[in-house]
Design a protein around this motif. Sequence first.
Motif, PDB file in Angstrom:
ATOM      1  N   LYS A  58      18.344  37.247  15.414  1.00 51.07           N
ATOM      2  CA  LYS A  58      19.233  38.349  15.011  1.00 51.07           C
ATOM      3  C   LYS A  58      18.529  39.697  14.946  1.00 51.07           C
ATOM      4  O   LYS A  58      19.179  40.734  14.882  1.00 51.07           O
ATOM      5  N   SER A 145      25.909  35.704   9.392  1.00 55.97           N
ATOM      6  CA  SER A 145      26.872  35.972  10.458  1.00 55.97           C
ATOM      7  C   SER A 145      26.115  36.015  11.795  1.00 55.97           C
ATOM      8  O   SER A 145      24.977  36.461  11.847  1.00 55.97           O
ATOM      9  N   ASN A 147      25.878  37.737  14.442  1.00 60.21           N
ATOM     10  CA  ASN A 147      25.776  38.978  15.210  1.00 60.21           C
ATOM     11  C   ASN A 147      24.313  39.413  15.244  1.00 60.21           C
ATOM     12  O   ASN A 147      23.509  38.961  14.426  1.00 60.21           O
ATOM     13  N   SER A 153      30.273  41.859  12.590  1.00 56.36           N
ATOM     14  CA  SER A 153      30.250  40.393  12.576  1.00 56.36           C
ATOM     15  C   SER A 153      31.182  39.837  13.653  1.00 56.36           C
ATOM     16  O   SER A 153      32.196  40.438  13.972  1.00 56.36           O
ATOM     17  N   HIS A 238      25.422  48.557   8.383  1.00 55.85           N
ATOM     18  CA  HIS A 238      25.889  47.207   8.600  1.00 55.85           C
ATOM     19  C   HIS A 238      27.237  47.244   9.258  1.00 55.85           C
ATOM     20  O   HIS A 238      27.951  48.224   9.135  1.00 55.85           O
TER      21      HIS A 238
HETATM   22 MG    MG Z   1      26.112  39.599   8.306  1.00 59.43          MG
END
Ligand code: MG
Length: 350
Positions: A58, A145, A147, A153, A238
């Motif tokens: 990630k 998540s 992503n 997400s 985010h």
């Molecule tokens: Mg997340």
Amino acid sequence: MQTKIIKINPIGEEDAWLDEAAALIRSGSLVAFPTETVYGLGADAMDPLAAKKIYAAKGRPSDNPLIVHIARLSELEAAATDIPARAFKLAEAFWPGPLTLILRKNRRVPRETTGGLDTVAVRMPSHLVAQKLITGSGRLIAAPSANASGRPSPTEASHVAQDLDGRIPLILDGGTVGIGVESTILDLTEGTPVLLRPGYITRKMLEDCLGEPVRTDPGSLSAASPTPPKAPGMKYRHYAPNAELILVDGEPGRVAEEINRLVHTAQQDGKKAGVIAAEETKALYRADYVACIGPRQDEDAIAGHLYKTLRELDAQAVDIIYSECYHTPRLGETIMNRLRKAAGYHIIYV
Ligand code: MG
Ligand code: TXA
């Protein structure tokens, strides 16, 4: 690495995918899988090396802890210790479902999974594929998540592939998720319960269940807060699209006027401008691209389309996005929490 995508029918009785996915989890590898909230990127929660692989895939900062997913209440004690009565009350009411509880961690859970903390985030997902993967692998599954760090997400398998293709061995494609925003996070390690991240299970639902007030983590409210947020993940930019995102808040007619003015100015500066609008107001806008997030009357749809809409605008390669605000009755706190963070708290009030 080649990323394999398997399309699955969660209610089919033939789970041909399960052996392969469970074997990957048991061997310390990663599997992206659907949950009822968003897609998760799973690994064996008790394997420090597997947790490290999640951070690497990630590009996630290693101080940002993972959520441990369980399939049965009897598994809670493998993840947590000193579990308060409140946790069992909430579990009874909302598990399996989109609620994550912060508890004291069991010594067996490695610090790689908890981002170095003594506490652990636990949730029991209701999605059948998630449950089968946990039970079939015989492991508790740590999953953020699915992503790339900082990106919206994923609510569909194709979003996972956009961000992680070539970085993970397997994506289980269970179609579009039902809820579309991440679980509610409630901290039960203090004297009173503290809401660290709003979600589909609302504050009111939690308070009604517990019969006591739920405090809000002051650090989660704005970038300017003197205390950092208690959920380390909430301090990073985010859920964000590539383009700059600015929210415009106020009476809908004035919001439309202001957004059209801002779009015009951006275009004069040579920028490609996008707008996020509700079904009822989308016709009011003149922009390079207007993305419809859903009807204002249907807040579940707005929550469900939020991340997909941000990705849709990225696909249009806009430079700047202006969005309406959605202070809807039940999910407004959650929708606005994600929008504010995606916008880096850049809000214009009209
Ligand atoms: Mg997340
Ligand atoms: O719905 C969800 O919760 C999804 C699905 C896949 O289950 N998962 C998810 O994970 O949203 P992630 O990693 O994107 O968000 C987890 C959040 C982060 O903000 C993290 O900082 C916080 O949970 N968190 C995890 N463990 C924590 C702890 N011990 N104390 C405080 N915050 C914690």
